[in-house]
Scaffold this motif. Structure first.
Motif, PDB file in Angstrom:
ATOM      1  N   ASP A   1      43.112  36.560  46.961  1.00  0.00           N
ATOM      2  CA  ASP A   1      43.261  36.601  45.512  1.00  0.00           C
ATOM      3  C   ASP A   1      43.932  37.926  45.149  1.00  0.00           C
ATOM      4  OD1 ASP A   1      42.879  36.940  42.755  1.00  0.00           O
ATOM      5  OD2 ASP A   1      40.895  36.021  42.761  1.00  0.00           O
ATOM      6  N   PRO A   2      44.967  37.916  44.340  1.00  0.00           N
ATOM      7  CA  PRO A   2      45.615  39.188  43.972  1.00  0.00           C
ATOM      8  C   PRO A   2      44.688  40.150  43.255  1.00  0.00           C
ATOM      9  CG  PRO A   2      46.423  37.368  42.603  1.00  0.00           C
ATOM     10  CD  PRO A   2      45.639  36.754  43.720  1.00  0.00           C
ATOM     11  N   HIS A   3      43.576  39.647  42.703  1.00  0.00           N
ATOM     12  CA  HIS A   3      42.623  40.518  42.021  1.00  0.00           C
ATOM     13  C   HIS A   3      41.574  41.102  42.988  1.00  0.00           C
ATOM     14  CE1 HIS A   3      44.231  39.323  38.157  1.00  0.00           C
ATOM     15  NE2 HIS A   3      44.076  38.050  38.481  1.00  0.00           N
ATOM     16  N   ALA A   4      41.583  40.651  44.241  1.00  0.00           N
ATOM     17  CA  ALA A   4      40.570  41.099  45.206  1.00  0.00           C
ATOM     18  C   ALA A   4      40.580  42.613  45.413  1.00  0.00           C
ATOM     19  CB  ALA A   4      40.745  40.367  46.534  1.00  0.00           C
ATOM     20  N   PRO A   5      41.737  43.264  45.575  1.00  0.00           N
ATOM     21  CA  PRO A   5      41.709  44.726  45.760  1.00  0.00           C
ATOM     22  C   PRO A   5      41.055  45.459  44.593  1.00  0.00           C
ATOM     23  CG  PRO A   5      43.831  43.846  46.432  1.00  0.00           C
ATOM     24  CD  PRO A   5      43.101  42.724  45.750  1.00  0.00           C
ATOM     25  N   GLY A   6      41.328  45.015  43.370  1.00  0.00           N
ATOM     26  CA  GLY A   6      40.711  45.657  42.216  1.00  0.00           C
ATOM     27  C   GLY A   6      39.210  45.446  42.184  1.00  0.00           C
ATOM     28  N   ARG A   7      38.776  44.240  42.530  1.00  0.00           N
ATOM     29  CA  ARG A   7      37.333  43.970  42.571  1.00  0.00           C
ATOM     30  C   ARG A   7      36.665  44.807  43.653  1.00  0.00           C
ATOM     31  NH1 ARG A   7      38.987  38.089  42.098  1.00  0.00           N
ATOM     32  NH2 ARG A   7      38.812  37.600  39.881  1.00  0.00           N
TER      33      ARG A   7
ATOM     34  N   LEU B   1      43.152  48.480  52.289  1.00  0.00           N
ATOM     35  CA  LEU B   1      42.721  47.559  53.345  1.00  0.00           C
ATOM     36  C   LEU B   1      42.564  46.135  52.828  1.00  0.00           C
ATOM     37  CD1 LEU B   1      40.233  49.685  55.475  1.00  0.00           C
ATOM     38  CD2 LEU B   1      42.727  49.464  55.628  1.00  0.00           C
ATOM     39  N   VAL B   2      42.022  45.977  51.637  1.00  0.00           N
ATOM     40  CA  VAL B   2      41.893  44.625  51.090  1.00  0.00           C
ATOM     41  C   VAL B   2      43.268  44.085  50.701  1.00  0.00           C
ATOM     42  CG1 VAL B   2      40.860  43.222  49.265  1.00  0.00           C
ATOM     43  CG2 VAL B   2      39.508  44.984  50.390  1.00  0.00           C
ATOM     44  N   THR B   3      44.142  44.950  50.200  1.00  0.00           N
ATOM     45  CA  THR B   3      45.518  44.524  49.918  1.00  0.00           C
ATOM     46  C   THR B   3      46.196  44.041  51.191  1.00  0.00           C
ATOM     47  OG1 THR B   3      45.737  46.034  48.044  1.00  0.00           O
ATOM     48  CG2 THR B   3      47.769  45.274  49.087  1.00  0.00           C
ATOM     49  N   ASN B   4      45.978  44.734  52.294  1.00  0.00           N
ATOM     50  CA  ASN B   4      46.546  44.331  53.582  1.00  0.00           C
ATOM     51  C   ASN B   4      46.081  42.928  53.955  1.00  0.00           C
ATOM     52  OD1 ASN B   4      47.908  45.137  56.273  1.00  0.00           O
ATOM     53  ND2 ASN B   4      45.885  44.435  56.914  1.00  0.00           N
ATOM     54  N   ALA B   5      44.788  42.644  53.727  1.00  0.00           N
ATOM     55  CA  ALA B   5      44.259  41.314  54.045  1.00  0.00           C
ATOM     56  C   ALA B   5      44.888  40.243  53.159  1.00  0.00           C
ATOM     57  CB  ALA B   5      42.741  41.308  53.893  1.00  0.00           C
TER      58      ALA B   5
ATOM     59  N   LEU C   1      47.170  37.270  54.655  1.00  0.00           N
ATOM     60  CA  LEU C   1      46.954  36.055  53.850  1.00  0.00           C
ATOM     61  C   LEU C   1      45.594  35.444  54.168  1.00  0.00           C
ATOM     62  CD1 LEU C   1      50.505  34.418  54.085  1.00  0.00           C
ATOM     63  CD2 LEU C   1      49.612  35.968  52.347  1.00  0.00           C
ATOM     64  N   SER C   2      44.579  36.296  54.137  1.00  0.00           N
ATOM     65  CA  SER C   2      43.255  35.910  54.627  1.00  0.00           C
ATOM     66  C   SER C   2      42.162  36.415  53.703  1.00  0.00           C
ATOM     67  CB  SER C   2      43.050  36.519  56.026  1.00  0.00           C
ATOM     68  OG  SER C   2      41.685  36.549  56.386  1.00  0.00           O
ATOM     69  N   PRO C   3      41.035  35.683  53.634  1.00  0.00           N
ATOM     70  CA  PRO C   3      39.847  36.281  53.021  1.00  0.00           C
ATOM     71  C   PRO C   3      39.472  37.551  53.782  1.00  0.00           C
ATOM     72  CG  PRO C   3      39.525  33.944  53.434  1.00  0.00           C
ATOM     73  CD  PRO C   3      40.771  34.335  54.151  1.00  0.00           C
ATOM     74  N   SER C   4      38.696  38.398  53.165  1.00  0.00           N
ATOM     75  CA  SER C   4      38.278  39.629  53.829  1.00  0.00           C
ATOM     76  C   SER C   4      36.780  39.830  53.682  1.00  0.00           C
ATOM     77  CB  SER C   4      39.028  40.840  53.250  1.00  0.00           C
ATOM     78  OG  SER C   4      38.886  40.899  51.841  1.00  0.00           O
TER      79      SER C   4
END
Length: 251
Positions: free
Chosen positions: A132-138, A167-171, A176-179
């Motif tokens: 999710d593109p919002h994952a790094p912010g979360r 690191l989450v952005t890298n995932a 292209l994976s859950p982290s």
């Protein structure tokens, strides 16, 4: 199925904490019940000294019920747990399984109660994020809140926010994976690890080292160079189905 027997009493002047005792066999069948009951006590009272002298482990992994209950209740410092008076076999199992690092073990209830406010030797937390593109912010928000709860300095928090974002952005963008994020504080170290499940060819971790920063024209590797710059150590663990990138900062 045999049930665990509980007894709970207040423990003044402990700021609302309680002393509880639990008796019976701790096994696969009773583990879930122990987690639920203990987590409820921790949420309600904030602190619990648990007398486990009458508890008998019939299944070794079941002792992780104590740390599972702590995590479910929100973890230290909102949930404080100390274990008291285990028999030698249970004490050895709690130590060998590393449960005692998060839920300290004491010889008696009085000693446990006097140390209930102490920070455990190890603090742990973790989360899972979708692609999710919002994952790094979360993830950054979670780490910011965690650093505040764990009493970490602003310099550590700022570095941790940089690391978790990269690191989450890298995932999300490269693997292209859950982290799965795991965070730990022990001694003078604050450590974060991000596990992804991206095993596609050509999407391995880019080259970035402490002494090499990719040129600005490079589309990859600059994030890991930033991780290296704000960490005292970092590395990559490769798995058949992905990788774990970890970073450690001094507290």
């Amino acid at each position: 199925m045999e049930k665990l027997a509980w007894d709970v009493r207040s423990a003044p002047p402990s700021g609302g904490a309680v002393v509880a005792s639990v008796r019976g066999d701790l096994d696969r069948a009773t583990r879930t019940a122990l987690v639920t009951s203990l987590a409820d006590l921790l949420v309600e009272h904030g602190g619990v000294v648990l007398d486990v002298s009458g508890l008998h482990p019939g299944h070794s992994p079941a002792v992780h019920a104590f740390t599972e209950a702590l995590a479910r209740a929100g973890g230290w410092p909102s949930a404080r747990l100390a274990l008291a008076a285990p028999d030698p076999a249970l004490a050895a199992l709690l130590t060998a399984s590393r449960v005692a690092e998060e839920a300290p073990v004491y010889g008696d209830v009085a000693d446990a109660l006097s140390h209930l406010a102490d920070r455990p030797a190890v603090l742990r937390d973790g989360w899972r994020f979708d692609v999710d593109p919002h994952a790094p912010g979360r993830a950054r928000s979670r780490v910011r809140d965690l650093c505040r709860r764990w009493g970490l300095e602003s310099e550590v928090r700022e570095a941790a926010e940089i690391v978790i974002t990269e690191l989450v952005t890298n995932a999300v963008e490269h693997a292209l994976s859950p982290s799965v994020v795991e965070v730990e504080r022990h001694g003078d170290a604050f450590r974060m690890a991000v596990r992804d499940y991206g095993s596609r060819a050509g999407h391995d971790v880019p080259e970035a080292t402490f002494w090499h920063v990719p040129p600005m024209s490079s589309s990859r590797g600059r994030g890991l160079a930033m991780v290296a710059a704000v960490s005292r150590a970092w590395g990559v663990l490769r798995h058949p189905d992905g990788k774990t990138i970890w970073a450690e900062m001094a507290t």
